[in-house]
Design a protein around this motif. Structure first.
Motif, PDB file in Angstrom:
ATOM      1  N   SER A  50      14.437  -0.719 -38.862  1.00 46.80           N
ATOM      2  CA  SER A  50      13.399  -1.667 -39.259  1.00 46.80           C
ATOM      3  C   SER A  50      13.225  -2.799 -38.245  1.00 46.80           C
ATOM      4  O   SER A  50      12.341  -3.644 -38.414  1.00 46.80           O
ATOM      5  CB  SER A  50      13.741  -2.273 -40.628  1.00 46.80           C
ATOM      6  N   ASP A  72      15.628  -7.812 -31.230  1.00 44.80           N
ATOM      7  CA  ASP A  72      15.869  -8.910 -32.168  1.00 44.80           C
ATOM      8  C   ASP A  72      17.242  -9.551 -31.937  1.00 44.80           C
ATOM      9  O   ASP A  72      18.211  -8.872 -31.584  1.00 44.80           O
ATOM     10  CB  ASP A  72      15.793  -8.420 -33.615  1.00 44.80           C
ATOM     11  N   ILE A 131      17.263 -13.268 -36.910  1.00 42.26           N
ATOM     12  CA  ILE A 131      17.378 -12.443 -38.121  1.00 42.26           C
ATOM     13  C   ILE A 131      18.757 -12.657 -38.728  1.00 42.26           C
ATOM     14  O   ILE A 131      19.779 -12.417 -38.079  1.00 42.26           O
ATOM     15  CB  ILE A 131      17.145 -10.955 -37.812  1.00 42.26           C
ATOM     16  N   SER A 159      13.964 -15.997 -38.964  1.00 37.33           N
ATOM     17  CA  SER A 159      12.672 -15.315 -38.988  1.00 37.33           C
ATOM     18  C   SER A 159      12.607 -14.294 -40.109  1.00 37.33           C
ATOM     19  O   SER A 159      11.531 -13.987 -40.634  1.00 37.33           O
ATOM     20  CB  SER A 159      12.410 -14.627 -37.647  1.00 37.33           C
ATOM     21  N   GLN A 160      13.763 -13.768 -40.490  1.00 35.63           N
ATOM     22  CA  GLN A 160      13.824 -12.775 -41.571  1.00 35.63           C
ATOM     23  C   GLN A 160      15.255 -12.726 -42.087  1.00 35.63           C
ATOM     24  O   GLN A 160      16.203 -13.059 -41.374  1.00 35.63           O
ATOM     25  CB  GLN A 160      13.405 -11.403 -41.065  1.00 35.63           C
ATOM     26  N   ILE A 161      15.396 -12.332 -43.353  1.00 29.93           N
ATOM     27  CA  ILE A 161      16.715 -12.206 -43.971  1.00 29.93           C
ATOM     28  C   ILE A 161      16.915 -10.778 -44.453  1.00 29.93           C
ATOM     29  O   ILE A 161      16.040 -10.201 -45.105  1.00 29.93           O
ATOM     30  CB  ILE A 161      16.875 -13.176 -45.155  1.00 29.93           C
ATOM     31  N   HIS A 162      18.079 -10.221 -44.106  1.00 37.30           N
ATOM     32  CA  HIS A 162      18.504  -8.920 -44.627  1.00 37.30           C
ATOM     33  C   HIS A 162      19.810  -9.128 -45.385  1.00 37.30           C
ATOM     34  O   HIS A 162      20.693  -9.861 -44.920  1.00 37.30           O
ATOM     35  CB  HIS A 162      18.721  -7.913 -43.503  1.00 37.30           C
ATOM     36  N   SER A 183       9.948 -11.669 -48.218  1.00 40.66           N
ATOM     37  CA  SER A 183      10.097 -10.806 -47.045  1.00 40.66           C
ATOM     38  C   SER A 183      11.519 -10.286 -46.859  1.00 40.66           C
ATOM     39  O   SER A 183      11.792  -9.502 -45.947  1.00 40.66           O
ATOM     40  CB  SER A 183       9.678 -11.561 -45.785  1.00 40.66           C
ATOM     41  N   THR A 184      12.457 -10.709 -47.733  1.00 42.62           N
ATOM     42  CA  THR A 184      13.855 -10.283 -47.624  1.00 42.62           C
ATOM     43  C   THR A 184      13.990  -8.786 -47.843  1.00 42.62           C
ATOM     44  O   THR A 184      13.290  -8.191 -48.661  1.00 42.62           O
ATOM     45  CB  THR A 184      14.711 -11.041 -48.660  1.00 42.62           C
ATOM     46  N   HIS A 185      14.926  -8.179 -47.104  1.00 42.63           N
ATOM     47  CA  HIS A 185      15.258  -6.758 -47.289  1.00 42.63           C
ATOM     48  C   HIS A 185      16.684  -6.649 -47.831  1.00 42.63           C
ATOM     49  O   HIS A 185      17.598  -7.326 -47.345  1.00 42.63           O
ATOM     50  CB  HIS A 185      15.175  -6.002 -45.965  1.00 42.63           C
TER      51      HIS A 185
END
Length: 217
Positions: A50, A72, A131, A159-162, A183-185
């Motif tokens: 991803s 990333d 990330i 920028s994004q959270i997993h 937007s979290t995965h």
């Protein structure tokens, strides 16, 4: 939140899950830690699909080859102490990632079922524009992750959270969906239906930290 439940598909990871659940096999603490680590590797591989990639040329002894390589910048954040084997599995694959560690534990006043989550240690680089990958092997009530998210805010906006978990309870996943950005995965290998009165996952595995490192006071 986008949920990636890898337990819905047939793979070798199911063998690792079966062994960490098995009351006889999980008594082997070294094998338990290694199985958690291997699950972390599988989840990391799936998560890598991803991420952002760009073309890059690699020079070999006989020429050059163009490949798609990840670009990333990741920060792997482990929730101590149970998250350490999972963190190591992730680090085996994302070996150039930055690392963060946070202490979060349940405090049961007078051995009552009710508890509060206490966060009292955090070490991390800046999270700004990176990330963030949170390693929490047992996503039970979701309150630990909620408190960790609050503690991380002063270290920059990712920028994004997993979220990477081994086993989660549906109630905990529902709670995380409410408090984390849309937007979290979530990358998870099994989802169990319920919690007991003390907030442990049923059927789950028991206490992941105790199984990995021994009983605590």
């Amino acid at each position: 939140m986008t949920i990636h439940n890898l337990g819905d598909t047939n793979s070798l990871m199911n063998k690792f899950i079966a062994e960490i659940r098995d009351v006889a096999i999980q008594k082997d603490t070294m094998r338990f830690r290694r199985n958690i680590e291997r699950i972390g590797e599988v989840l990391s591989y799936e998560m890598s699909k991803s991420l952002q990639f760009e073309k890059s040329k690699v020079t070999t002894p006989l020429g050059t080859k163009e490949l798609q390589l990840p670009t990333d910048q990741l920060v792997l954040c482990s929730i101590l102490r149970a998250g350490l084997p999972l963190h190591q599995g992730m680090l085996n694959y994302f070996d150039d990632a930055e690392n963060a560690f946070i202490s979060a534990y349940r405090h049961h006043e007078g051995d009552e079922d009710a508890f509060e989550v206490i966060v009292n240690y955090f070490a991390a680089p800046s999270l700004e524009g990176k990330i963030l990958v949170l390693a929490d092997p047992m996503l039970a009530t979701g309150r630990t992750l909620e408190n960790v998210l609050k503690a991380l805010k002063k270290h920059g906006k990712p920028s994004q959270i997993h979220i990477v978990s081994v086993i989660g309870a549906q109630a905990g996943i529902d709670h995380v969906q409410k408090v984390f950005p849309k937007s979290t995965h979530l990358w998870i290998s099994a989802i169990d239906p319920e919690l007991n009165t003390r907030g442990y996952i049923i059927p789950g595995i028991g206490d992941a930290g105790d199984l990995a490192y021994g009983a605590k006071l």
